[in-house]
Design an enzyme around this catalytic site. Structure first.
Site, mmCIF file in Angstrom:
data_model
loop_
_atom_site.group_PDB
_atom_site.id
_atom_site.type_symbol
_atom_site.label_atom_id
_atom_site.label_comp_id
_atom_site.label_asym_id
_atom_site.label_seq_id
_atom_site.Cartn_x
_atom_site.Cartn_y
_atom_site.Cartn_z
ATOM 1 N N ILE A 12 0.844 -1.206 0.000
ATOM 2 C CA ILE A 12 0.000 0.000 0.000
ATOM 3 C C ILE A 12 0.880 1.257 0.000
ATOM 4 O O ILE A 12 0.588 2.245 -0.674
ATOM 5 C CB ILE A 12 -0.966 -0.001 1.207
ATOM 6 C CG1 ILE A 12 -1.789 -1.294 1.242
ATOM 7 C CG2 ILE A 12 -1.891 1.210 1.153
ATOM 8 C CD1 ILE A 12 -2.582 -1.508 2.521
ATOM 9 N N ILE A 59 11.659 1.683 12.138
ATOM 10 C CA ILE A 59 10.988 2.772 12.868
ATOM 11 C C ILE A 59 11.217 2.678 14.377
ATOM 12 O O ILE A 59 10.920 3.618 15.106
ATOM 13 C CB ILE A 59 9.464 2.828 12.589
ATOM 14 C CG1 ILE A 59 8.799 1.474 12.883
ATOM 15 C CG2 ILE A 59 9.179 3.282 11.162
ATOM 16 C CD1 ILE A 59 7.300 1.579 13.071
ATOM 17 N N SER A 124 -7.289 -0.794 10.512
ATOM 18 C CA SER A 124 -7.922 -1.913 9.803
ATOM 19 C C SER A 124 -9.358 -2.090 10.278
ATOM 20 O O SER A 124 -9.677 -1.823 11.444
ATOM 21 C CB SER A 124 -7.127 -3.185 10.102
ATOM 22 O OG SER A 124 -7.855 -4.320 9.725
ATOM 23 N N TYR A 149 -2.516 -9.195 15.947
ATOM 24 C CA TYR A 149 -2.413 -8.191 14.882
ATOM 25 C C TYR A 149 -3.528 -7.154 15.049
ATOM 26 O O TYR A 149 -3.279 -5.946 15.093
ATOM 27 C CB TYR A 149 -2.508 -8.850 13.500
ATOM 28 C CG TYR A 149 -2.760 -7.850 12.405
ATOM 29 C CD1 TYR A 149 -1.754 -7.005 11.971
ATOM 30 C CD2 TYR A 149 -4.032 -7.711 11.828
ATOM 31 C CE1 TYR A 149 -1.990 -6.054 10.988
ATOM 32 C CE2 TYR A 149 -4.271 -6.765 10.846
ATOM 33 C CZ TYR A 149 -3.251 -5.939 10.432
ATOM 34 O OH TYR A 149 -3.502 -4.985 9.472
ATOM 35 N N LYS A 153 -3.461 -2.998 16.254
ATOM 36 C CA LYS A 153 -4.051 -1.852 15.538
ATOM 37 C C LYS A 153 -4.982 -1.073 16.473
ATOM 38 O O LYS A 153 -4.969 0.165 16.510
ATOM 39 C CB LYS A 153 -4.827 -2.327 14.310
ATOM 40 C CG LYS A 153 -3.954 -2.890 13.205
ATOM 41 C CD LYS A 153 -3.123 -1.808 12.557
ATOM 42 C CE LYS A 153 -2.165 -2.352 11.520
ATOM 43 N NZ LYS A 153 -1.182 -1.371 11.063
ATOM 44 N N ASP A 294 -12.285 -16.416 10.752
ATOM 45 C CA ASP A 294 -12.927 -15.682 9.655
ATOM 46 C C ASP A 294 -14.376 -15.322 10.010
ATOM 47 O O ASP A 294 -15.119 -16.158 10.530
ATOM 48 C CB ASP A 294 -12.939 -16.532 8.369
ATOM 49 C CG ASP A 294 -11.658 -16.385 7.560
ATOM 50 O OD1 ASP A 294 -10.916 -15.408 7.790
ATOM 51 O OD2 ASP A 294 -11.402 -17.255 6.705
#
Ligand code: NAD
Ligand code: UFG
Length: 336
Positions: A12, A59, A124, A149, A153, A294
């Site tokens: 991205i 970073i 996200s 994950y 976020k 999912d």
């Protein structure tokens, strides 16, 4: 503007760098290349005729960041750098919190020390959690995330909200992506996952190009029209443009949150069929059991980004399929 793009050698990030350069911004990229390629820089040059300043580094390296901010008059930061494999994050949570959460905190410390307080952050749709009603709207609370994950976020979002509450000089846009796919129409940059892809679109395109024998579709017994999961896929170039729009609202202080999606859901089977129809390439597939974690279906209410940023995802499924295939067929082995 002089914009620092963290993770600018990734999927991205590279598309966003192209749009930034095309819009007349100057760009500095920092990337440790753990999931990016230096070849991306050559491709960006081939598309735009310009080369961003590239700093290979991490970073989490505060000394490096301090030097970077001292040497380049940065006006704003777009922060993509991070790890993104959901399954890997379950197996290696510390690696994910260290990279995504701690890395973001080091970046913010360095920004504050340099007097740079304008930030666009890659979040996200996963932060809405497992129980949220669809379509997802920004006014909904963050929910129970299903992986380290996703939690990383959600935690960075909260850190940035607290930072803006404590210091009115900060201005932050939290961009909640749905499912970005596609590639630059030149076919020069695109998604190049390492190893076997976790995500659907690169899996399909690697089957198409003969790198993988067949696609496994995870579950055909979901409560959806054709039994396969539904997601809100959007073109990566539209997503990139969304970041440029977000830069424009960073004059006002505080946190703004935006969904970036098409606002409609497409099933796994429909995506496979769209790829076959647009490219003429067959995709052998079989149904296998569901993948852990999912959700059956989710999509964005993308109205806020349209109203406040003047942004809308414009490129449809046909462009997403054609551009993915152009990238993959011109670069069967990715950047390598
Ligand atoms: P990507 O892996 O292609 O790009 C991330 C880039 O960051 C890579 O080039 C990698 O080398 C670099 N990087 C990672 N850790 C770093 C560190 N500590 N220091 C410096 N560089 C580092 O991923 P992407 O798909 O382009 O995603 C970009 C961002 O968007 C990520 O934060 C990701 O979590 C988020 N996001 C992606 C998706 C998606 O489906 N692709 C969806 C929602 C959110
Ligand atoms: N799928 C398959 N076969 C595959 C890969 C995926 O059937 O080989 C299915 C999945 O089961 C799911 C759909 O395709 O139903 C989409 O899966 P992806 O892995 O492409 O995308 P996800 O929706 O699971 O996750 C993506 C990003 C996350 C992000 C999330 C929400 O990978 O980082 O969207 O934005 F958090």
């Amino acid at each position: 503007m002089q914009v620092l793009v963290t993770g600018g050698a990734g999927y991205i990030g590279s598309h966003t760098v192209v749009e930034l350069l095309a819009a007349g911004h100057r760009v500095v990229v920092i990337d440790n290349l753990c999931n990016g390629s230096p070849e991306v820089l050559n491709r960006i040059h081939a598309i735009t005729g310009q080369q961003p300043v590239f700093i290979e580094g991490d970073i989490r390296d505060r000394v490096l960041l301090d030097r970077l901010f001292a040497e380049h008059g940065i006006d704003a930061v777009i922060h993509f750098a991070g790890l993104k494999a959901v399954g890997e994050s379950v197996a290696c949570p510390l690696t994910y919190y260290e990279n995504n959460l701690y890395g973001s905190m080091v970046l913010c410390r360095a920004m504050a020390a340099a007097g740079v307080r304008r930030l666009v952050f890659s979040s996200s749709a996963t932060v809405y959690g497992e129980e949220a009603a669809v379509p997802y709207v920004e006014s909904m609370p963050r929910g129970m995330t299903s992986s380290p994950y996703g939690t990383s976020k959600a935690m960075v979002e909260k850190v940035l909200e607290d930072l803006c509450a404590a210091d009115q000089r900060w201005s932050v846009a939290l961009m909640r992506y749905f499912n970005p796919i596609g590639a630059h129409p030149s076919g020069l940059i695109g998604e190049d996952p390492r190893g076997i892809p976790n995500n659907l679109m690169p899996y399909i395109s690697q089957v198409a190009v003969g790198r993988l024998p067949e696609l496994s579709i995870y579950g055909n017994d979901y409560p959806t029209a054709d039994g396969t999961c539904e997601r809100d896929y959007l073109h990566v170039v539209d997503l990139a443009v969304g970041h440029l729009k977000a830069l424009q609202i960073l004059d006002a202080p505080g946190v703004k949150t935006y969904n970036l999606g098409m606002g409609q859901s497409v099933s796994v089977l429909a995506l496979v069929n769209a790829f076959i129809q647009v490219t003429g390439v067959e995709i052998p597939y079989r149904f296998v059991s569901r993948r852990n974690g999912d959700l059956a279906a989710f999509w964005a209410d993308a109205g806020k980004a349209h109203q406040e940023l003047g942004w809308r995802a414009e490129r449809g499924l046909e462009a997403m399929m054609a551009d993915t295939w152009r990238w993959q067929s011109k670069n069967p082995g990715g950047y390598r």
